[in-house]
Design an enzyme around this catalytic site. Sequence first.
Site, PDB file in Angstrom:
ATOM      1  N   LYS A   1       0.812  -1.567   0.185  1.00 22.44           N
ATOM      2  CA  LYS A   1      -0.111  -0.250   0.081  1.00 22.44           C
ATOM      3  C   LYS A   1       1.112   1.407   0.119  1.00 22.44           C
ATOM      4  O   LYS A   1       1.772   0.887   0.586  1.00 22.44           O
ATOM      5  CB  LYS A   1      -0.675   0.206   1.173  1.00 22.44           C
ATOM      6  CG  LYS A   1      -1.927   0.936   1.256  1.00 22.44           C
ATOM      7  CD  LYS A   1      -2.712   0.932   2.864  1.00 22.44           C
ATOM      8  CE  LYS A   1      -3.388   2.523   2.978  1.00 22.44           C
ATOM      9  NZ  LYS A   1      -4.667   1.851   4.244  1.00 22.44           N
TER      10      LYS A   1
ATOM     11  N   SER B   1      -9.079   2.684   3.883  1.00 25.50           N
ATOM     12  CA  SER B   1      -7.742   3.605   3.135  1.00 25.50           C
ATOM     13  C   SER B   1      -7.277   2.721   2.161  1.00 25.50           C
ATOM     14  O   SER B   1      -6.266   3.212   1.248  1.00 25.50           O
ATOM     15  CB  SER B   1      -7.518   4.391   3.732  1.00 25.50           C
ATOM     16  OG  SER B   1      -5.975   3.845   4.907  1.00 25.50           O
TER      17      SER B   1
ATOM     18  N   SER C   1      -8.954   1.172   8.263  1.00 26.09           N
ATOM     19  CA  SER C   1      -8.845   1.052   6.526  1.00 26.09           C
ATOM     20  C   SER C   1      -8.288  -0.738   6.159  1.00 26.09           C
ATOM     21  O   SER C   1      -8.202  -0.749   4.778  1.00 26.09           O
ATOM     22  CB  SER C   1      -7.802   1.450   6.706  1.00 26.09           C
ATOM     23  OG  SER C   1      -7.773   3.238   6.520  1.00 26.09           O
TER      24      SER C   1
END
Length: 480
Positions: free
Chosen positions: A76, A152, A176
């Site tokens: 990520k 996220s 997230s």
Amino acid sequence: MLSPHEYARLDATALSELIRQGEVTAFEVLDAAIARIEALNPQINAIVETQYDAARAAISAGLPDGPFRGVPFAIKDLHTLVRGSRLSHGSAFFADHVSDHDSAIVAKARAAGLVILGRTNTPEFGLNSTTESAFLGATHNPWNLERSAGGSSGGSGAAVASGMLPMAHATDSGGSTRIPAACCGVIGLKPTRGRILAGLDVGEGWHDNFHAFAITRSVRDTALLLDLLKNIDEPAPTYAPGPQVSYRSLLQSPPPQGLRIGVIRRPASGVPVAAECLDGLDATIQLLEGLGHSVQPLALAFDTASVAKGFLTMLASSVASTVAHHEAKTGRKAVPSDFQATVWDTLMIGRTLSAGELNAAIAGVHMTAATILRQTKAFDVVLSPTVATEPPLLGTLDASAGSIESFLPKVFGFAPFTSMYNVTGQPAISLPLATSASGLPIGMQFAAAPGREDLLIALAAQLEAASDWPQRQRALIERL
């Protein structure tokens, strides 16, 4: 030869076994992954940086003989360093930031044999529960391209659900990992605080609310990856309590029996929960009772407004620290045009905070954690929907205008059940146990006492075997 479609059908365990048996090579698996990404990513926008040459070089140099040797993986684009890769945090201000070393979790991933081929999408600084930013663009949900993939870690959720990757790195400071897992119909585990050492790098995350792990498609991949990434020897500020077990070995044990499960239907904040999420909750309760577990209602009560204020203080201080470090390193000063409006507002708040205000916020959040833990300690597991609605339409959670104080209630309104486990440090997992009337995934969240990932993994394996979610995942991959 492994076709891209055959590759997409397989979880990480199956891919590594093919490589180990000599039926395919790591190069062939990488080529299949690249072909799948190149075919689907233009529509989905899950992968925002590719490192194909570095991945081939890693294979050529000789991969470690880890359990996931040769399996593709992505990191990520938030709070996590990958040598030779840009770390943008989803922000134009960091467009020129290239890391010179790996964060601790990345080093462990490489030692497990994983082949890192790129970065997954994230909203700017992870401040949104949908993955949409001015700099990296929106990630589209593979189930419906008009819908959000959550955030996220939405890039990782969409990449795994669509079969671009069998699993992908994720972080979680307020939900997230679990939110995109719920939106994309895959598995998202947030481990106990201290179980994973993400890395002791500048701008690592939102203080001790920050957790790191991965999104997967199978419970066996979740269990083995946790075995490989858990921290048992590196110096760290926090070590997780609980039994030092092999999580993978739990899958060979008899399934858990007679668990006491508390069910939260209404979040402490009082925000409404969509009927289809509650319908999914009822179906999950019926499944659990059929498996012999005891299910009872649980009504949590704590000061959610105080927690939200503490969260804002901690995340604002983190953003300010990360930006200040980059300013000092590059000599370039941040300006409003570098950021979305809510992120710039967050930065401005962070720059005005005193040390006393940050200390009080952290102390207040810790006191709330004690309140939550007292109310849940009578149960082995606590169940709720992961989020309060089906995946929203893209553009619904717009961070490009307004203040962070007016925006965060929208974020917590969509995901009112997740952040409390970042506060407590408890392990929590989202499982794809339900669907909406329109066929979109709806996740169910299970949490246990600190240190009890073993309980969550054993229960997840039992539910995986008793539900149809693996078939629904395969159907999506076949359709794409």
